[in-house]
Design an enzyme around this catalytic site. Structure first.
Site, PDB file in Angstrom:
ATOM      1  N   GLU A  60       7.427   5.075  -1.553  1.00  0.00           N
ATOM      2  CA  GLU A  60       7.386   4.501  -0.200  1.00  0.00           C
ATOM      3  C   GLU A  60       8.736   4.528   0.501  1.00  0.00           C
ATOM      4  OE1 GLU A  60       5.461   3.477  -2.599  1.00  0.00           O
ATOM      5  OE2 GLU A  60       3.491   3.559  -1.650  1.00  0.00           O
ATOM      6  N   HIS A 129      -2.711  -7.310  -2.571  1.00  0.00           N
ATOM      7  CA  HIS A 129      -3.302  -6.229  -1.777  1.00  0.00           C
ATOM      8  C   HIS A 129      -4.048  -6.734  -0.539  1.00  0.00           C
ATOM      9  CE1 HIS A 129      -2.163  -3.715  -5.049  1.00  0.00           C
ATOM     10  NE2 HIS A 129      -2.902  -2.675  -4.684  1.00  0.00           N
TER      11      HIS A 129
END
Ligand code: TPP
Ligand code: MG
Lengths: 270, 320
Positions: A60, A129
């Site tokens: 990322e 999440h």
């Protein structure tokens, strides 16, 4: 007018912009061969090839940072984070680099970048999440933060995001991908930074955005049956925030309710 | 190397050295604020490598960035003005010492978050590859930066995508006060590149000619389609990490030993021994550098601070 899903609207915007501008390309985890974790870029790898639809490693920090660098040097990247939760790993690339290059070098650099990220909770994925951290990103000057609620807005706002010379974080609430709505064929743009009255009323103002709009509209229906006319304002963009329609509505109703999905403190309502 | 070029490199290295010494004085007088990281001792790295690049190539580095800015040829007056935070600076006074950039010269700055700019370098290189040019990116960083995730993700991506980046580690033996042996599990920094199948070599960073040759060779390999390359350039910072460094982590003897390898001293001895120029000629160069710096400091001091409104400009390109 055609009724299409929000997923289709986003796919259409991406495809049309890829054809319109050769500088536009897509990068991210599983965006290519896999077809996108949420199937938004299904078929793109075959249609545009590996040069313009680029599968990245699970990295990322460099997805965010390299997209910024490519934008600085003349391309118009669309970088996808698999979900907004993983954008935390790239937080520095987003708020310290995408958002600050233009300002800190006295306007010498531009970062025409779109960071797409599915977000939101409510899908039984556990605490790591299920974040809705939209306001955290909207806190920083230099980064535009957009989160649409309808297929029409999704298509028009995404096109605007790709065309603006500023970095945009485009948050797609994952529970909205299947929502259907009317979207005209062909090219149109919805301006970034303009709130929209989605339902008119006189008794109470409900302010919402993204998935919150569904809740707000459902509530307005219910209130209607009880004889209360709610006005619903969709923010659409969190930065720059357009408060004019909200204040105008409030001057009429003198009552406002803010619907949002994040945590109780320090949210959009604050 | 021909005489004229050798003397020009001498001039460039003296310009950096004296620029840094003048900056240090201005800092102590309170005229430069913020952080100030001097490049003294490392001059041969910027001068040797930047002079080896092609006009099409890009440069990006960390916060120890004055030497790179001066060597790409940015206006010395505007660089000094940026150091003083003045509106006439290269970044309009909004960046300061750590954020000098000159995009027209393909110099992308000066970046202050350790390792972050390696990802920007990967992206700048991606754009060149995408456009189908033969330009490369020279990306400089310290030994300390090779421990952050940014470094590893950037090297890996450059390898996977064959990006035209020359990774240049300026190993000055310390990340702030932590010696390489105390911060890096790999005993040689260069070894880290081999984990990503990136060809690497070690270079004597006190010898401007060695740096030049190694850079030329690496850039040729990149343009020859051999993918990203890596140089570990061995050097030393003679001064503290930044102003106000208590220097508790190294001995005076160690610094003295390295100072014997002063890159400017080495070049000067070479010039005299090879009779490229005599002492008078070198002194004339030094005097010209001094005059240039007098002019730069005077310009910077006379320039105005940014207007208050500048706080709110350059935030977005399109306000709406
Ligand atoms: C991510 C991050 N962590 C910590 C710092 C503080 N810091 C600034 S410079 C530095 C040392 C870096 O050493 P090195 O990479 O060897 O470069 P050098 O200063 O020796 O040129 C540190 C820890 C920072 N700027 N960014
Ligand atoms: Mg170091």
């Amino acid at each position: 007018m055609a009724q299409i899903t929000m997923r289709q609207a986003i796919t259409d915007a991406l495809r049309e912009e890829m054809y319109r501008d050769e500088r536009v390309f897509i990068m991210g985890e599983e965006v290519g061969v896999w077809g996108g974790t949420y199937a938004v870029t299904r078929g793109f790898y075959d249609e545009f090839g590996p040069r313009r639809v680029r599968d990245t490693p699970i990295s990322e920090m460099v997805i965010g940072g390299a997209a910024v660098g490519a934008a600085m040097n003349g391309l118009r990247p669309i970088a996808e984070f698999m979900t907004i939760n993983f954008a935390f790993v790239a937080f520095d690339a987003i708020v310290n680099h995408a958002a600050k290059m233009h300002y800190m070098f006295g306007g010498q650099m531009r970062v025409p970048l779109v960071l797409r990220a599915p977000g939101g909770g409510g899908r039984q994925l556990g605490a790591t999440h299920s974040h809705t951290p939209d306001v955290i990103f909207a806190h920083f000057p230099g980064l535009k933060v957009v989160s649409p609620a309808t297929p029409y807005d999704a298509k028009g706002l995404l096109k605007a995001a790709i065309r603006t010379d500023d970095p945009v974080l485009f948050i797609e609430h994952a529970t909205l991908y299947q929502v259907r709505g009317e979207v005209p064929e062909g090219d149109f743009v919805v301006p970034i930074g303009v709130s929209d009255v989605k339902r008119e009323g006189t008794d109470v103002t409900i302010v919402a955005y993204a998935q919150g709009l569904q809740v707000a509209l459902a509530a307005a229906d219910k209130l209607d049956k009880e004889g209360i006319a709610a006005e619903v304002v969709d923010l659409r963009t969190l930065r720059p925030l357009d408060m004019a329609p909200v204040l105008k509505s409030f001057q009429k109703t003198f009552k406002a309710v803010v619907v949002e999905e994040g945590h109780r403190s320090y949210g959009v309502g604050a | 190397m021909d005489k004229e070029t050798t003397l020009d490199w001498y001039r460039q290295m003296v310009l950096i050295r004296r620029f840094e010494q003048r900056s240090s004085e201005l800092y102590q007088l309170g005229k430069i604020g913020g952080f100030l990281h001097l490049y003294i001792g490392q001059e041969a790295v910027a001068v040797g490598s930047i002079n080896a690049r092609g006009e099409q190539d890009h440069i990006i580095t960390a916060y120890r960035d004055h030497g790179h800015a001066l060597t790409v040829g940015s206006d010395t007056k505007q660089i000094m003005a940026e150091m003083l935070g003045k509106s006439t600076g290269v970044s309009k006074g909004k960046g300061g010492s750590m954020h000098l950039a000159d995009v027209e010269r393909r110099y992308w700055g000066g970046h202050a978050v350790v390792g972050a700019h390696l990802t920007l370098a990967a992206g700048i290189a991606l754009a060149e590859q995408y456009k189908g040019t033969d330009a490369a990116v020279l990306c400089y960083f310290g030994d300390g930066a090779t421990n952050i995730g940014y470094f590893h993700e950037s090297l890996n991506l450059s390898g996977v995508w064959d990006l035209p980046v020359l990774w240049i580690c300026e190993n000055n033996q310390y990340g702030m006060g932590t010696a390489v042996a105390r911060h890096s599990s790999a005993s040689s920094i260069m070894q880290k590149a081999s984990g990503y199948d990136i060809p690497a070599s070690q270079v004597d960073g006190m010898n401007v000619f060695a740096v030049y040759e190694a850079t030329k060779k690496a850039l040729a390999a990149i343009r020859n389609g051999e993918g990203p390359q890596f140089l570990e350039i061995l050097t030393y910072r003679f001064e503290g990490h930044s102003m106000g460094d208590p220097l508790r982590y190294r001995t005076k003897e160690e610094v003295k030993k390295w100072r014997e390898d002063d890159p400017i001293g080495i070049l000067e001895r070479h010039i005299l021994a090879e009779k490229i120029a005599n002492k008078d000629k070198l002194e004339a160069i030094d005097t010209a550098v001094e005059a240039k710096l007098d002019e730069a400091v005077a310009f910077a001091e006379a320039s105005p601070l940014p207007a208050m409104e500048e706080l709110f400009t350059d935030i977005f390109v399109e306000e709406n």
